[in-house]
Motif scaffolding. Structure first.
Motif, mmCIF file in Angstrom:
data_model
loop_
_atom_site.group_PDB
_atom_site.id
_atom_site.type_symbol
_atom_site.label_atom_id
_atom_site.label_comp_id
_atom_site.label_asym_id
_atom_site.label_seq_id
_atom_site.Cartn_x
_atom_site.Cartn_y
_atom_site.Cartn_z
ATOM 1 N N PHE A 96 38.201 45.665 44.468
ATOM 2 C CA PHE A 96 38.950 44.374 44.920
ATOM 3 C C PHE A 96 37.546 43.407 45.514
ATOM 4 N N ALA A 97 37.498 42.523 45.159
ATOM 5 C CA ALA A 97 36.376 41.695 45.925
ATOM 6 C C ALA A 97 36.834 40.266 46.115
ATOM 7 N N ALA A 98 36.082 39.776 47.045
ATOM 8 C CA ALA A 98 36.681 38.328 47.578
ATOM 9 C C ALA A 98 36.030 37.322 46.559
ATOM 10 N N ASN A 99 36.808 35.914 46.187
ATOM 11 C CA ASN A 99 36.524 35.186 45.334
ATOM 12 C C ASN A 99 35.852 33.802 45.953
ATOM 13 N N ASP A 100 34.978 34.425 46.938
ATOM 14 C CA ASP A 100 34.249 33.331 47.821
ATOM 15 C C ASP A 100 33.059 32.594 47.266
ATOM 16 N N GLN A 101 32.713 33.143 46.044
ATOM 17 C CA GLN A 101 31.438 32.393 45.459
ATOM 18 C C GLN A 101 31.902 31.533 44.311
ATOM 19 N N GLY A 102 33.131 31.279 44.226
ATOM 20 C CA GLY A 102 33.646 30.324 42.903
ATOM 21 C C GLY A 102 33.515 31.079 41.578
ATOM 22 N N GLU A 103 33.347 32.191 41.710
ATOM 23 C CA GLU A 103 32.829 33.140 40.336
ATOM 24 C C GLU A 103 33.718 32.492 39.163
ATOM 25 N N PHE A 104 35.123 32.437 39.425
ATOM 26 C CA PHE A 104 36.114 32.072 38.227
ATOM 27 C C PHE A 104 36.816 30.741 38.655
ATOM 28 N N ALA A 105 37.301 30.350 37.671
ATOM 29 C CA ALA A 105 38.037 29.044 37.964
ATOM 30 C C ALA A 105 39.438 29.283 38.418
ATOM 31 N N GLU A 106 39.972 30.504 38.097
ATOM 32 C CA GLU A 106 41.200 30.874 38.732
ATOM 33 C C GLU A 106 40.917 31.503 40.204
ATOM 34 N N ILE B 233 53.166 43.038 41.597
ATOM 35 C CA ILE B 233 52.938 43.513 42.917
ATOM 36 C C ILE B 233 52.394 42.521 43.679
ATOM 37 N N THR B 234 51.797 41.425 43.416
ATOM 38 C CA THR B 234 51.004 40.825 44.581
ATOM 39 C C THR B 234 52.007 39.190 44.603
ATOM 40 N N GLY B 235 52.866 38.991 43.604
ATOM 41 C CA GLY B 235 53.478 37.660 43.615
ATOM 42 C C GLY B 235 52.529 36.472 43.284
ATOM 43 N N VAL B 236 51.560 36.786 42.730
ATOM 44 C CA VAL B 236 50.639 35.722 42.278
ATOM 45 C C VAL B 236 51.251 35.080 40.977
ATOM 46 N N PRO B 237 51.426 33.602 40.952
ATOM 47 C CA PRO B 237 51.900 32.932 39.872
ATOM 48 C C PRO B 237 50.661 33.140 38.567
ATOM 49 N N ASP B 238 51.425 33.299 37.370
ATOM 50 C CA ASP B 238 50.523 33.443 36.426
ATOM 51 C C ASP B 238 49.333 32.565 36.207
ATOM 52 N N ASP B 239 49.781 31.136 36.554
ATOM 53 C CA ASP B 239 48.877 30.263 36.186
ATOM 54 C C ASP B 239 47.513 30.269 37.188
ATOM 55 N N GLN B 240 47.932 31.047 38.230
ATOM 56 C CA GLN B 240 46.579 31.218 39.161
ATOM 57 C C GLN B 240 45.750 32.617 38.990
ATOM 58 N N LEU B 241 46.261 33.388 37.748
ATOM 59 C CA LEU B 241 45.639 34.527 37.490
ATOM 60 C C LEU B 241 44.931 34.623 35.996
ATOM 61 N N GLY B 242 43.546 34.829 36.093
ATOM 62 C CA GLY B 242 42.689 34.969 34.996
ATOM 63 C C GLY B 242 42.556 36.524 34.785
ATOM 64 N N GLY B 243 42.019 36.498 33.644
ATOM 65 C CA GLY B 243 41.401 37.828 33.131
ATOM 66 C C GLY B 243 40.690 37.975 31.717
#
Lengths: 99, 141
Positions: B44-54, B85-95
């Motif tokens: 697990f890593a923090a998305n603090d670099q704006g690495e992905f759009a989501e 598990i996390t409750g994250v909405p689908d539109d906020q999750l990329g992969g």
């Protein structure tokens, strides 16, 4: 792993790339990323595994790739004291600039 | 391999959920591919670099050689598990799942076998636990 080991690891990785691949030392970049306790898992359990991921020029012969990975394995375990079971090494072909 | 890197906003996923995601990803991957459990790495890593759009992203790396349909179902199941598990909405999750030849990686001092060719020595491979994972990136440009 203690950050105090990073300079030795960086130096040794650079030497290995130069020796095995014939790379110029000034063209070898090494970066470290620490994954804190509780953020890395293996088989669903907390892990002590280290991952060394490298990119090498495409077209490298497999025996050279294996020699590179094996040499890195031996060095990493010697410097850090970790077991070989706690280490993953990969040497991927560097993607083309337009890919 | 496989290596699943979950990117999320800093401190967004507590330890208990990280543990459950890691176990669920291991269950999903091994259930669908037959790979040994100790092959599966999840970080697990923090998305603090704006690495992905989501804001949340599952960045997977697997051994090459599996059918495209299986890879699509695998990513779908990983996304479902992460959302449940996390409750994250689908539109906020990329992969995505990228692939590389097994022969480009070494674990435990041995070159990885191709998918489906793991012998008993891999299935009994010891799994180090309870500590810190460190990663180094070496680039010969």
């Amino acid at each position: 792993m203690a950050p105090s080991l990073w300079p030795a690891l960086q130096s040794r990785l650079t030497d290995i790339a130069a020796d095995v691949l014939g790379a110029s030392p000034d063209r070898v970049e090494v970066e470290f990323e620490v994954i804190p306790h509780g953020f890395g898992f293996r088989g669903g359990e907390l892990s002590t595994t280290s991952l060394v991921r490298g990119q090498i020029p495409p077209g490298c012969a497999q025996e050279v790739r294996v020699a590179l990975m094996r040499t890195i394995c031996d060095m990493w375990c010697a410097v850090t004291g970790c077991s070989v079971d706690e280490l993953i090494v990969s040497a991927r072909d560097r993607p083309a600039p337009d890919s | 391999m496989p290596y699943y890197r979950c990117v999320a906003p800093k401190d967004a996923i507590p330890l208990e959920q990280r543990q459950r995601v890691a176990q669920a990803f291991t269950d999903v991957h091994c259930g669908m591919t037959g790979a040994p459990r100790n092959f599966v790495h999840v970080t697990f890593a923090a998305n603090d670099q704006g690495e992905f759009a989501e804001p949340y992203y599952i960045d997977g790396g697997n051994r090459a050689g599996r059918p495209a349909e299986l890879k699509e179902r695998l990513l779908g199941e990983l996304r479902r598990a992460f959302r449940d598990i996390t409750g994250v909405p689908d539109d906020q999750l990329g992969g995505r799942i990228t692939e590389g030849p097994a022969s480009w990686s070494m674990e435990g001092g041995h070159v990885l076998p191709e998918p489906g060719e793991e012998g008993p020595e891999w299935r009994g491979h010891r799994v180090p636990q309870h500590g810190v994972v460190a990663a180094a990136e070496q680039s010969n440009r």
